[in-house]
Design a protein around this motif. Structure first.
Motif, short mmCIF file in Angstrom:
data_model
loop_
_atom_site.label_atom_id
_atom_site.label_comp_id
_atom_site.label_asym_id
_atom_site.label_seq_id
_atom_site.Cartn_x
_atom_site.Cartn_y
_atom_site.Cartn_z
N SER B 130 11.98 -16.82 26.96
CA SER B 130 13.20 -16.22 26.45
C SER B 130 14.04 -15.71 27.61
O SER B 130 13.57 -14.90 28.41
CB SER B 130 12.83 -15.08 25.50
N GLY B 432 23.90 -20.18 18.24
CA GLY B 432 23.20 -19.51 17.16
C GLY B 432 24.00 -18.36 16.57
O GLY B 432 24.06 -18.18 15.36
N TYR B 459 17.69 -20.24 10.88
CA TYR B 459 16.87 -20.87 11.92
C TYR B 459 16.81 -22.38 11.70
O TYR B 459 17.03 -23.17 12.62
CB TYR B 459 15.43 -20.36 11.86
N GLU B 523 13.53 -16.42 19.18
CA GLU B 523 14.92 -16.43 18.75
C GLU B 523 15.50 -15.02 18.73
O GLU B 523 14.93 -14.09 18.20
CB GLU B 523 15.02 -17.05 17.35
#
Lengths: 372, 583, 369
Positions: B130, B432, B459, B523
């Motif tokens: 990440s 996103g 998602y 995420e």
């Protein structure tokens, strides 16, 4: 080769290995200026490796290669010229036409790296494109061309700067049958026109027979025979060459002796049948009593449905039809002779049934005895 | 001739026969999935578009229709600056990532750099981790007062003041640049490896030297790959939320994403203005992705030949050790240093920039991970549970959809296939956070809002194209005749799918599943818009800790996430093999 | 399984039409074949042969027409009938072999029987039998990916015949093999088909394959049938210029029929530099006195001789003599026309030499242009 003047490419004792595998072993060849030489053999025989050594794309372990008067590689003398310094042209199997350039730019590339003036570039490139018949497509991108056209671009690109030698690495094998024949004739015509020394690698024997001044037959890293196409076809030195070039039936036998120019041979028929005595030519290097192989080309055998009378033919074989395969212009027929199988070609008007008894004759000078 | 012996089947009416031949298993499934995909992708985008024209009155009570929000984009005190900052960050990180990605790809694919095959997996690790956590780690390394590197510079080398200040817009460029370098790498390395070596050989035999061959043949041939990678990095950086949120926003460099976030959940929440900003960001990114898909990807020259080749390898001589050192440095800076820093920080009760071995404790891990303990932190433990549910459930559902969609795109000729193909590319164009804004305004008044379902929906919509690409790549490589011969053997469409198609696609399905698992587990930018109390995810937990608690707790949870990701990466690599990701 | 129809036609394709976009891929063709026959659809790519095969297989729909096997109608749009491929009971061998790489050879071959819910003991027996028939007994437990191209094609054939389907379809099955293997496999394929006796349709663009294997050949072009007949008939009595050119190599010379001496025989007048020459020949169907015709002569039926034996030979000059080992490919210039002639290598013809070409009336055929 008396028609040719001086050697352009000389290869002496070339040796190349890949890890434990020997790719080329003690390769010696001298190629005259303007000559078209083909390296022929099955895949893995070392023909491509030899070619890539000449190009400088592979470095041999030992031996020497000279192009013109210049030594281009010699590990013993610590000489190795990069490919770009050898002044050669090369045509690859995958065409290797640069997809991000136009046809013109592809062909002009060799002149540009040689810092030719733009007038010269324009003139020579246009001429090369005319030679291969692509002058109309000069501004086309290479990705928009057909396979045959791409190979023409590759050809023009390799000849445009008038290199000393042009190397062909199976350039026709990606093309379909009709196109392949067409390109084959084209390359021969072009080579004669430009008169450039050429080394051509292929596994296709018909290509080699049609195109070459001389053919070098290779197998298992070693040269088997060097000669012009007729010689290679008519007088193969061993069973490998006889079998690889053209179609032939190979029968094992023994050399009994010689009568004039002919060898007397005995061929075992098996199954308790009496051995067959025949006469053939060749037999060089075979001792009396040693085993030899008889090579018979299908087109040299005559078929009789009844026992031929008279003795105009010395060699008579008796057998029965195994099967016939219809191939349009002729029938291919397999005949069982004792324990051997012999292939022949016959006209399609003849009717043969499997099992039918037939007689085969051939003239002594059409049968070739090979030392085994 | 024998027409009087017509078979029985004809006796049924003509229309009944026609209907029967239309209602095949294949057609029914195709129609259902098309409708689901269509609704999931198109609905949020339409609502987002409509919402951007709703202007909230100053009191926040009522809305009117108009272009007011678009005017605000230019007149606002902060938003225009955020635009400029986003542009700087995206451009900077694109340049950095491209230089790093191309050089590493070239070293690994085309030189004899020692250990290149072993280094490659480590070069790719940042792709899976990440970037938000990368930012947290680098904050602890490069913060002027307590950053480890600055402290060491002062203590060991007697440096005055700070060696660096990572909490700037340039810090964002640095972290996004090194984290997105593998993206460029993946776009370039495939074409470098698969390039027909005779393209370069022929330049050499034509008379061009090595340098000239590289500049006039090799580089132009991989240029489409480089451009594709660069565009993807630009778009991904523009949509990146975690890094600017951690490193630059608190210090005055707002970006579009941090601004969208504050309009979505902040004190001055204004969903309609947020939707407008998301729309404008989305238009830019969609435009860039459209350019990439329409003009750049098709020019990828290596797909022309397609075959596998053994590429030419350049002997670097002694310079190969320089290449080796360069490669190692990248791994050190992008992987080892951040993870080591997180471990160190997570072991301290409080972090002051000094390593105190005797004070080290696992207490931070206990507080964040052991959710049955009283002193556990709710947001962190919720995050772990929710993220695992989302990762397992979401990637499974997404892969089922991906399978059906790729089957339809590559194996059926029916209606709607082109539309479906288009729909499965569209989500890639929207960051996103933009899609999340669309989902937020679409579903805020429905029962799924404030549940895990809304997260799952977002998602899957955003990321199923990645899974679909994994399957499509294999599906294009296997002949359709394999399916057809099963039909000819007497198997129905569904039996064929179950016994032939799916087993053949298994590696692609599994690789896609793990890839989505990894993406879902880390995420942030969708979750941060759509979460509510009780539906925090792992990254939201990290966000919560870094915002309201302290650095050691943040580091502990970050490490937990990183460890799970590393395991997943290992499995992915084992399953998918080296070529799985290369474009 | 299914009863024979009275007429003896087992597979019947009636007025088949299939469009791809604006192009008719197959334009109203009809044919039928008896049970157990081996029919080849032959033609260049795009002639509609594969489309016809796929229509029979049910791998795509058709626009109009009717296909029937035995008393089962496979497809008939007018009646709204379309039997899905899996219900047609067909074995099919594909160009790419289409052997499933995730299964062993045995699993591949057993698959059609499992789908038909045959008991396991019977499956084992039948798979063993059929593997023996194709010569893969030793390979039974190998994964499909471990097989060579030729072996994969054998496995594919075994899979297609194991359930004893009504029909066997071949879609250019040999075109991915190399030359030597191809020649070997076509003899083998024919042998196996003979043995199992399943009605077969074979699609190829390779005329020699078609000649070797087929009971009957249908030559197609542009969605039409050009000629139908046995191999020898197609080769030696092509009905028109197209067939003559496509099957084998032919010298084709335009002329006019001047005389019909007896049914099927006559003379054709051709022109060489303004000089008219009468050539005695066989006449193909549809050829009558006074009509334009094309003379078709195979290269092996042109005899190049150094002397003008009967005075009726055509005088020409050797342009090119390409040595091909077993024979020499010659081009002989005669007026504007270039003759293709096959000569024996021992005749030693050389480029530039003057030769006389003798045509044998028995092997000279006048066909429709």
């Amino acid at each position: 080769m008396t028609d040719f003047l001086k050697p352009m490419v000389e290869i002496e004792h070339l040796h190349k290995t890949f890890g434990p595998e020997t790719a080329v072993k003690d390769f010696n060849l001298s190629i005259a200026e303007g000559e078209f030489v083909t390296l022929l053999g099955p895949s893995g025989c070392g023909k491509t490796t030899t070619l890539r050594c000449i190009a400088g794309l592979e470095r041999p372990e030992s031996g020497e290669i000279r192009i013109g008067d210049e030594i281009v590689v010699s590990p013993e003398k610590d000489i190795y010229l990069f490919p770009e310094h050898r002044n050669i042209g090369m045509v690859f199997q995958s065409y290797a036409v640069w997809p991000h350039m136009t046809v013109f730019d592809n062909v002009a590339y060799g002149l540009r790296v040689r810092r030719a003036s733009s007038a010269v570039i324009k003139k020579q490139t246009t001429r090369a494109l005319e030679l291969v018949g692509l002058d109309q497509l000069a501004e086309r991108y290479a990705t928009k061309l057909s396979g045959g056209q791409r190979q023409r671009v590759a050809l023009a690109r390799a000849i445009v700067y008038e290199p000393k030698v042009i190397l062909f690495d199976e350039p026709l094998s990606n093309l379909d049958a009709k196109l392949r024949e067409q390109m084959r004739d084209e390359i021969v015509r072009l080579q004669k026109e430009v008169g450039i020394t050429s080394v051509f690698v292929t596994h296709d024997q018909s290509e080699a027979l049609v195109m070459s001044d001389r053919v070098v037959v290779m197998d298992k890293a070693v040269i088997q025979q060097i000669g012009d196409p007729q010689t290679i076809y008519a007088n193969p030195v061993n069973a490998f060459v006889a079998n690889f070039i053209g179609v032939t039936s190979l029968l094992e036998g023994a050399l009994l002796g010689r009568t004039g120019e002919y060898c007397d041979m005995e061929i075992e028929l098996g199954n308790g049948q009496a051995p067959l005595r025949i006469q053939a030519v060749g037999g060089d290097g075979a001792e009396q009593g040693s085993s030899v192989i008889l090579s018979l080309r299908p087109e040299d055998i005559t078929l009789h449905t009844e026992a031929p009378s008279g003795t105009s033919y010395g060699n008579l074989l008796e057998g029965s039809v195994i099967d016939t395969v219809y191939l349009g212009s002729f029938l291919e027929c397999r005949i069982q002779v004792g324990s051997h199988e012999i292939g022949i070609q016959i006209d399609h008007f003849e009717q043969l049934e499997p099992g039918q008894k037939v007689f085969l004759t051939f003239q002594p000078n059409h049968g070739l005895a090979l030392a085994s | 001739m024998s027409t009087e012996t017509l078979p029985r089947t004809v006796e049924r009416s003509l229309w009944a026969n026609r209907l029967r031949s239309l209602l095949t298993q294949e057609n029914i499934v195709t129609i259902i999935v098309s409708l689901i995909v269509g609704a999931a992708v198109i609905l949020p985008l339409i609502t987002l578009f409509i919402s951007s024209f709703k202007v909230l009155d100053p009191l926040g009570w009522d809305t009117t229709w108009g272009f007011g929000n678009y005017v605000t984009l230019f007149t606002d005190r902060i938003i225009p600056k955020a635009f400029v900052n986003t542009l700087i960050i995206s451009s900077g990180s694109t340049i950095l990532a491209t230089v790093l990605g191309v050089s590493l790809a070239w070293i690994n694919a085309r030189t004899n750099c020692p250990g290149r095959d072993y280094l490659e997996p480590y070069n790719l690790i940042p792709f899976f981790l990440s970037p938000f956590i990368g930012a947290i780690a680098w904050h602890n390394l490069g913060e002027p007062q307590t950053g480890l590197l600055n402290v060491w510079a002062r203590e060991i080398f007697g440096f005055e003041g700070a060696l660096m200040n990572i909490d700037t817009i340039w810090g964002v460029v640095w972290v996004t640049g090194i984290f997105f370098a593998p993206l460029v790498y993946l776009f370039v390395v495939g074409s470098l490896r698969r390039m027909d070596p005779s393209l370069e050989d022929s330049a050499r035999t034509t008379g061009a030297g090595l340098v000239r061959t590289t500049m006039t043949v090799t580089l132009p041939l991989v240029m489409p790959g480089i451009l594709s990678g660069a565009i993807i990095v630009f778009v991904t950086s523009a949509g990146e939320f975690g890094v600017p949120f951690k490193l630059s926003a608190p210090y005055g460099w707002e970006t579009l994403t941090t601004q969208i976030f504050s309009k979505a959940v902040g004190d001055d929440a204004n969903h309609f203005l947020g939707a407008t900003m998301a729309m404008s960001l989305g238009i830019i990114t969609v435009f860039l992705i459209w350019i990439q898909q329409r003009y750049i990807a098709p020019r990828s020259f290596t797909t022309v030949t397609g075959k596998g080749f053994r590429p030419n390898v350049l002997d670097l001589g002694q310079w190969r050790w320089v290449a080796f050192g360069y490669n190692l440095s990248f791994i050190f800076v992008a992987v080892i240093l951040p993870i080591a820093c997180l471990i160190i920080v997570s072991l301290h009760p409080v972090w002051t920039g000094k390593i105190v071995p005797e004070a080290m404790t696992f207490n931070n891990y206990v507080k964040t991970l052991f959710f049955w303990r009283e002193d556990s932190i709710q947001a962190a433990t919720n995050g772990i549970v929710n993220s695992l549910i989302l990762a397992f459930g979401g990637s499974t559902i997404a892969m089922v959809m991906a399978l059906v969609v790729s089957y339809m795109i590559h194996r059926t000729k029916g209606f709607g296939v082109r539309l479906l193909d288009f729909l499965s590319v569209v989500p890639i164009g929207f960051p996103g956070i933009v899609l999340a804004m669309g989902v937020l305004v679409t579903y805020i008044q429905t029962p799924i809002y404030a549940t895990l379902w809304i997260l799952m929906l977002a998602y899957i919509t955003r990321f199923f194209p990645y899974g679909q690409r994994n399957i499509s790549a294999i599906m294009m490589a296997i002949s359709e005749e394999l399916d057809q011969s099963s039909r000819m053997a007497g198997a129905s469409w569904f039996t064929t799918l179950w016994r032939i198609t799916i087993p053949l696609l298994k590696p692609g399905i599994f690789a896609g599943w793990i890839l989505l698992f990894i993406i879902f587990l880390r995420e942030l930018s969708i979750s941060i818009i759509l979460f509510s109390t009780g539906t925090e995810t792992l990254s939201v937990g990290v966000y919560y800790l870094t915002n309201f608690e302290n650095e050691p707790l943040t580091a502990a949870l970050s490490m937990a996430q990183t460890v799970v990701l590393l395991i997943a990466i290992y499995v992915f690599r084992r399953v998918a093999g080296r070529e799985a990701l290369t474009a | 399984m299914d009863s024979e129809t009275q007429s003896g036609t087992y597979l019947e394709v009636q007025n088949l039409v299939k469009w791809f976009g604006d192009d008719p891929a197959v334009d109203n063709i009809s044919f039928g074949i008896p049970k157990g026959a081996f029919l080849t659809l032959l033609g260049p790519s795009g002639c509609g042969k594969t489309t016809t095969l796929m229509s029979i297989a049910g791998l795509h729909s058709i626009d109009s027409g009717r296909i029937r096997v035995g008393d089962v109608v496979y497809t008939s749009p007018k009646e709204g009938l379309f039997l899905p491929p899996e219900k047609r009971d067909i074995g099919m061998v594909f160009q790419s072999y289409a052997i499933w790489p995730h299964m062993t050879v045995t699993q591949n071959v057993a698959y059609p029987l499992e789908i038909r819910k045959v008991p396991q003991s019977e499956i084992d027996d039948r798979v063993a039998d059929v593997l023996e028939l194709v010569g893969l007994t030793d390979m039974a437990e190998k994964m499909a990916t471990q097989l060579s191209g030729g072996q994969q094609q054998r496995a594919s054939l075994a899979r297609a015949i194991v359930a004893q389907p009504r029909l066997l379809l071949f879609d250019e099955p040999l075109s991915n093999l190399d030359l030597k293997l191809r020649e070997q496999m076509r003899v083998e394929l024919k042998r196996i088909q003979n043995e199992v006796g399943i009605t077969s349709i074979y699609v190829t663009h390779d005329q020699s394959e078609a000649l070797v294997m087929s009971d009957e050949i249908i030559v197609m072009s542009k969605g039409h049938i050009e000629q139908r007949g046995g191999p020898l008939e197609i080769y030696s009595r092509p009905v028109n210029e197209y067939v003559s050119n496509f099957i084998g190599v032919a010298n084709l010379i335009k002329g006019r029929v001047t005389q019909v001496t007896e049914p099927g025989r006559g003379t054709v007048q051709i022109t060489d530099h303004g000089k008219d020459i009468q050539v005695a020949c066989n006449l193909g169907p549809g050829i009558s006195e006074g009509s334009d015709a094309v003379l078709s002569v195979r290269p092996e039926n042109v005899h190049a001789e150094r002397e003008n034996g009967d005075g009726a030979s055509l005088e020409g000059e050797v342009l090119q003599a390409i040595f091909l080992g077993s024979h020499v490919d010659c081009r002989v210039q005669w007026g504007d026309f270039e003759w293709k002639v096959i000569a024996h290598p021992r005749a030693h013809l050389k480029a530039g030499e003057k030769v006389y070409l003798r045509l044998d009336p028995e092997h000279t055929l006048a066909v429709q242009p």
